[in-house]
Each structure stands twice: as structure tokens, then as C-alpha cells.
Design an enzyme around this catalytic site. Structure first.
Site, short mmCIF file in Angstrom:
data_model
loop_
_atom_site.label_atom_id
_atom_site.label_comp_id
_atom_site.label_asym_id
_atom_site.label_seq_id
_atom_site.Cartn_x
_atom_site.Cartn_y
_atom_site.Cartn_z
N LYS A 26 0.89 -0.90 -0.03
CA LYS A 26 -0.05 0.04 -0.02
C LYS A 26 1.00 1.33 0.00
O LYS A 26 0.57 2.40 -0.72
CB LYS A 26 -1.04 -0.05 1.43
CG LYS A 26 -1.86 1.11 1.46
CD LYS A 26 -2.95 0.72 2.25
CE LYS A 26 -2.85 0.92 3.80
NZ LYS A 26 -2.86 2.20 4.33
N SER A 27 1.85 1.39 0.72
CA SER A 27 2.83 2.53 0.97
C SER A 27 3.27 2.85 -0.54
O SER A 27 3.57 3.90 -1.05
CB SER A 27 3.83 2.30 2.05
OG SER A 27 3.19 2.37 3.31
N ARG A 129 -7.78 12.65 12.66
CA ARG A 129 -6.48 12.33 13.07
C ARG A 129 -5.57 13.66 13.12
O ARG A 129 -5.89 14.86 12.20
CB ARG A 129 -5.95 11.58 11.96
CG ARG A 129 -6.76 10.21 12.30
CD ARG A 129 -6.47 8.93 11.29
NE ARG A 129 -4.91 8.60 11.31
CZ ARG A 129 -4.25 7.61 10.44
NH1 ARG A 129 -4.93 7.31 9.72
NH2 ARG A 129 -2.88 7.41 10.70
N GLN A 176 4.85 9.59 6.61
CA GLN A 176 3.86 10.45 5.79
C GLN A 176 4.33 11.97 6.03
O GLN A 176 4.37 12.48 4.75
CB GLN A 176 2.41 10.38 6.50
CG GLN A 176 1.86 9.00 6.34
CD GLN A 176 0.65 8.69 6.79
OE1 GLN A 176 0.07 9.56 7.43
NE2 GLN A 176 0.08 7.43 6.65
N SER A 200 11.92 5.89 9.62
CA SER A 200 10.66 5.40 9.29
C SER A 200 10.81 4.89 7.72
O SER A 200 11.87 4.83 7.21
CB SER A 200 9.61 6.50 9.49
OG SER A 200 9.89 7.44 8.39
N ASP A 323 2.33 -0.69 12.00
CA ASP A 323 1.00 -1.13 11.67
C ASP A 323 0.77 -2.80 11.86
O ASP A 323 -0.39 -3.04 11.59
CB ASP A 323 0.88 -0.89 10.00
CG ASP A 323 1.05 0.54 9.62
OD1 ASP A 323 0.46 1.22 10.29
OD2 ASP A 323 1.21 0.79 8.36
N LYS A 350 -4.13 6.40 14.92
CA LYS A 350 -4.37 5.56 13.50
C LYS A 350 -5.73 5.63 13.38
O LYS A 350 -6.50 6.30 13.72
CB LYS A 350 -3.65 4.24 13.54
CG LYS A 350 -2.15 4.08 13.88
CD LYS A 350 -1.56 4.85 12.66
CE LYS A 350 0.16 4.84 12.94
NZ LYS A 350 0.85 5.41 11.52
N ARG A 396 -7.13 -3.05 10.43
CA ARG A 396 -6.07 -3.77 11.05
C ARG A 396 -6.54 -4.42 12.38
O ARG A 396 -6.32 -5.43 12.48
CB ARG A 396 -4.89 -2.83 11.17
CG ARG A 396 -4.32 -2.34 10.06
CD ARG A 396 -2.59 -2.24 9.83
NE ARG A 396 -2.36 -1.42 8.71
CZ ARG A 396 -2.29 -2.17 7.44
NH1 ARG A 396 -2.57 -3.29 7.41
NH2 ARG A 396 -1.74 -1.49 6.40
C1 S3P Z 1 2.51 5.09 6.08
C2 S3P Z 1 3.24 5.42 6.97
C3 S3P Z 1 2.67 5.18 8.54
C4 S3P Z 1 1.97 4.13 8.46
C5 S3P Z 1 0.62 4.26 7.23
C6 S3P Z 1 1.64 4.28 6.06
C7 S3P Z 1 3.12 5.65 4.79
O1 S3P Z 1 2.25 6.21 9.21
O2 S3P Z 1 1.13 3.86 9.66
O3 S3P Z 1 -0.13 3.10 7.40
O4 S3P Z 1 2.73 5.16 3.83
O5 S3P Z 1 3.74 6.51 4.68
P1 S3P Z 1 2.83 7.38 9.87
O6 S3P Z 1 4.08 7.92 8.85
O7 S3P Z 1 1.75 8.53 10.17
O8 S3P Z 1 3.52 6.98 11.02
#
Ligand code: S3P
Length: 448
Positions: A26-27, A129, A176, A200, A323, A350, A396
């Protein structure tokens, strides 16, 4: 299309065996359309994630003038993306990110540098959020961006314009926010330097390196120069989503008769925290056929029935499995001894408050969990019993409860189970395909 309100029932199979084809990550899928949308020329992307979150990104980008076509017969996961050379159109209407914070936050960074007016909204979960963490650095770059509640909540309004680079320390280990700043930094005057307190996921950095941006990473710091020419389109086959694989890794490890293979699973080291944690608990996990495709590592992963023991996890390990913590909590319930998860306060903001919700629902099933402000203490080894549980509209949580149901006595009835469509629309089919109800398999699971 499944309704999010759908109820699913899970009863424990006698054994779990088979191979699972994972949905695309997904990311990486979000980024494949966003970065190729910025490029000049056409890119072909296959194994694009089928969930609603990535569809939200596709729809927003289409409204911003990016041409995205599905190649082949629906529901094809093969996309052709024609980039805008960095010049997006003003959307005619409000952009809707649905349930997807990645869509909202990354597009906010991108749109801050475009000379258009944009409004981005989302569903009730997304509109509650935190957005201040994003708005604050974008303001420092000169962005004109506003949100509800003193700029802390969506909907966001953005009047894009000139930006300048920043030297910024990311207080929250959020990929993100990092990616949003990088998207703004590409369009800014001067260099953008980011210092991360903890690593991250680094998919954006990998895309930018491959597409011709001037980006360097050193330890936890990143330097990015503004674009002097449009990005080069990047063709890629998206690896399987390790976050989706995690449910089956846990299922394989906790079920008494299991052997599961997960083909083509992404194994980017900023995402493999779940494998490390499960291995530390004693899980029998093997990686085979390890390779790199595009700029991302992947492997075939197999997992077998294991004797798990509790672990302590926290600090820099948390962003690498953020996640997957609801699924890890299920593993903790089935482990011998105590599992302590700390420094994971992010889970409270989340798609739902995942610390509260997974603790509540697993406790309903007979688990013993103490909630902490930033995590939980799970006293493992209690017998789980199927009962009525709720996903809280969080994909999730729904999938983690389904995995708990595989080892609970009796029937686990999960409400709002259709929410798996957010990231893994074929989750129930995958689960069904490996769930067997008679003892005829040729596996070597515990007690077989
Ligand atoms: C993601 C980053 C994470 C993750 C999310 C997807 C991304 O969030 O929890 O499901 O694709 O960059 P955060 O960056 O807010 O931790």
C-alpha cells in the site's frame, strides 16, 4: 462490493496450509502514482494495491490532471500513469482522501507548491487524526495551508505558492510527514534537510533516488535539492505488502498445525520489524529467493507452527512495525510469559485508537492485557474463546481479530468486517484458502 458493515464468522480450522498471493504494498502503491504523477512521461506500474486507500490516491490525482489508466481487464492491478511534468491542474471539487492519511498528508505537501487552490477532506476517522505535525513544517516552508481546529485537523485548505527549503527535525517518526516535506522540498527554493529521531519507512527516498532527484541520506538525515528538471518516470512491479503478510505470519506461528508461504513479500528493512519481533519470540520464519526488484527488496517467506515466548519491544523498533502491532498483540496472547509493547503512543491516532481497541476486543475473547498510555502489557498463554467482537471500522483490527479467531475456542463473530477493503479486499478469500478442516495435510506442524 462488500459492505463495511458486513459480519464475518471465524472458527478454528484443524490446520492452516498453503500459499498466499499478497496484494501489492500500500505505501509503495501510493508513492508510485504520486511520484510518477510528478514525472514527465509515462510509467507502467503492476501489482498496484487493490484497496480503497490507494484508490483514493488515484481518484485525487485524476482530479488533479494525472492520466491514470488500468491496463487489461478489470480488476487489473496494472496501471499506466502519464505524469504532469510537475504542473498539476486545479481540482474542480474537494479532493477526498477517504480513510487514507497517506493520501491526505502526501498530497498536502505536493499541493503546497502548486499555484492552485485545493481542499482535501476525508472520512470521520481521517478528519479526527492529527494534521498539526504536517501543517507546522509546511508553514515553516512558507506554505499557505489551513485546517480546522487551529490548523490541527482536516479538512485542509491549501493555496499553493512559492516555498523555501527547511532544516527540520522530525519529532514524530512519521513517513507520511517526512514524505510530505520531501514533496514540498522538491518544489522549494534551496535545500531541504530532515533529521529523523528514528528511521521510518524509506520508500519515498528510494523513489526519488531512482527517478533522478538530488537526494542523499546519511544515517537518519536526508538532504534534498529542489528539482531542476522533472522526475524520470519509473516502471515497477510493486512487491507484496508485508503489512498484509503479517496476519499470516502470526497465524502460521500461533496455530498448532500450520505451514504457510507468502510469495513476493516486500522485505524493505524499514518494514521488517514484524519479522524481527516474531523471530525474537521464537517464530519459525524462513526467507527464501531474496532479491531486489526496482529499488525494493523482496523474498518468499514461509512460517510454521512455533512455540512463542513473550518479548519486550519499544524505542526505535516501533516505527519499523507500527502497523503490525495489533497482529503482534495476538501473537503475544498466544506466547508463554509477558509481552510488553512501549513507545507506541502513535497507535492511538491511527485509523482508530489501536491500543484501546485491540486490548478491549482481545480481552473480550479471554486475553489478559493491561493498557499503557503508549502500549500494552500482554500476559500470554490464556485460552481465547470466540465471541462477538468489533473492528471499530479499522481494517487492521478486523484482520487481527480474525487471526485470533483461528486459535480461539468456538466462533468469533466480527462486526464491520468489510473494512478489510481498505488495504486487503481479498483477505477473507486468502484466509479461507489456507484454512482446512480435516487432518489430511502433509505438513510437519506441532503435534501433526
Ligand atoms: C505510512 C506511514 C505510517 C503507516 C501508514 C502508512 C506511509 O504512518 O502507519 O499506514 O505510507 O507513509 P505514519 O507515517 O503516520 O507513522
Amino acid at each position: 462490493m462488500a459492505e463495511r458493515g458486513e459480519v464475518k464468522k471465524v472458527t478454528p480450522p484443524t490446520h492452516l496450509e498453503g500459499e498466499i498471493t499478497l496484494p501489492g504494498d500500500k505505501s509503495i502503491s501510493h508513492r508510485a502514482v504520486i511520484f510518477n504523477g510528478l514525472a514527465s512521461g509515462q510509467a507502467e506500474v503492476s501489482n498496484f494495491a487493490p484497496g480503497r486507500d490507494c484508490l483514493s490516491t488515484v481518484n485525487c490525482l485524476r482530479n488533479m490532471g494525472v492520466k491514470i489508466q488500468r491496463k487489461g481487464t478489470p480488476p487489473s492491478s496494472h496501471l499506466l500513469i502519464s505524469g504532469t511534468s510537475g504542473e498539476f491542474q486545479e481540482a474542480q471539487n474537494v479532493l477526498n482522501a477517504g480513510n487514507s492519511a497517506t493520501t491526505m498528508r502526501l498530497l498536502a505537501g505536493l499541493l503546497s507548491g502548486q499555484p492552485v487552490l485545493s481542499i482535501i477532506t476525508g472520512d470521520s476517522s481521517l478528519c479526527s487524526r492529527p494534521m498539526g505535525r504536517l501543517v507546522e513544517p509546511l508553514h515553516l516552508m512558507g506554505a499557505r495551508i489551513w485546517g480546522r481546529s487551529n490548523n490541527s485537523l482536516a479538512p485542509l485548505v491549501i493555496k499553493g505558492g512559492p516555498l523555501q527549503g527547511i532544516d527540520f527535525e522530525l519529532n514524530v517518526p512519521s513517513a507520511q510527514v517526512k514524505s510530505a516535506i520531501l514533496l514540498a522540498g522538491l518544489q522549494a527554493r534551496g535545500e531541504t534537510i530532515l533529521h529523523q529521531r528514528a528511521l521510518s519507512r524509506d520508500h519515498s527516498e528510494r523513489f526519488l533516488q531512482q527517478m533522478g532527484a538530488m537526494i542523499t541520506t546519511q544515517g537518519k538525515s536526508i538532504s534534498l535539492s529542489p528539482l531542476s528538471h522533472p522526475l524520470t518516470p519509473l516502471d515497477l512491479k510493486i512487491p507484496g505488502d508485508i503489512s498484509s503478510a503479517a496476519y499470516f505470519m502470526v497465524a502460521g506461528a500461533i496455530h498448532p498445525h500450520a505451514r504457510i508461504t507468502l510469495r513476493n513479500c516486500g522485505t524493505n528493512p524499514t518494514r521488517t520489524g514484524i519479522i524481527d519481533a516474531l523471530e525474537a519470540m521464537g517464530a519459525r520464519i524462513k526467507r527464501e529467493n531474496e532479491r531486489i526488484e526496482g529499488n525494493e527488496p523482496l523474498a518468499d517467506i514461509s512460517v510454521e507452527t512455533s512455540e512463542l515466548k513473550g518479548i519486550d519491544i519499544g524505542g526505535d523498533a516501533i516505527p519499523l512495525l507500527i502497523d503490525e502491532i495489533p497482529a503482534l498483540a495476538v501473537a503475544g496472547c498466544m506466547a508463554r510469559g509477558k509481552t510488553t509493547i512501549r513507545d507506541a503512543g502513535e497507535l492511538r491516532v491511527k485509523e482508530s485508537d489501536r491500543i484501546a481497541n485491540i486490548s478491549l476486543e482481545l480481552t473480550r475473547m479471554g486475553a489478559e492485557i493491561e493498557e499503557l498510555p503508549d502500549g500494552m502489557i500482554i500476559h500470554g498463554g490464556k485460552l481465547l474463546t470466540g465471541t462477538e467482537v468489533e473492528s471499530h471500522g479499522d481494517h487492521r483490527i478486523a484482520m487481527s481479530l480474525a487471526i485470533a479467531g483461528l486459535v480461539a475456542r468456538g466462533e468469533t463473530i466480527i462486526s464491520q468486517a468489510g473494512v478489510v477493503e481498505i488495504s486487503y479486499p481479498s483477505f477473507w478469500q486468502s484466509l479461507h484458502s489456507i484454512s482446512h478442516r480435516e487432518r489430511t495435510a502433509s505438513y510437519a506442524g506441532k503435534g501433526a
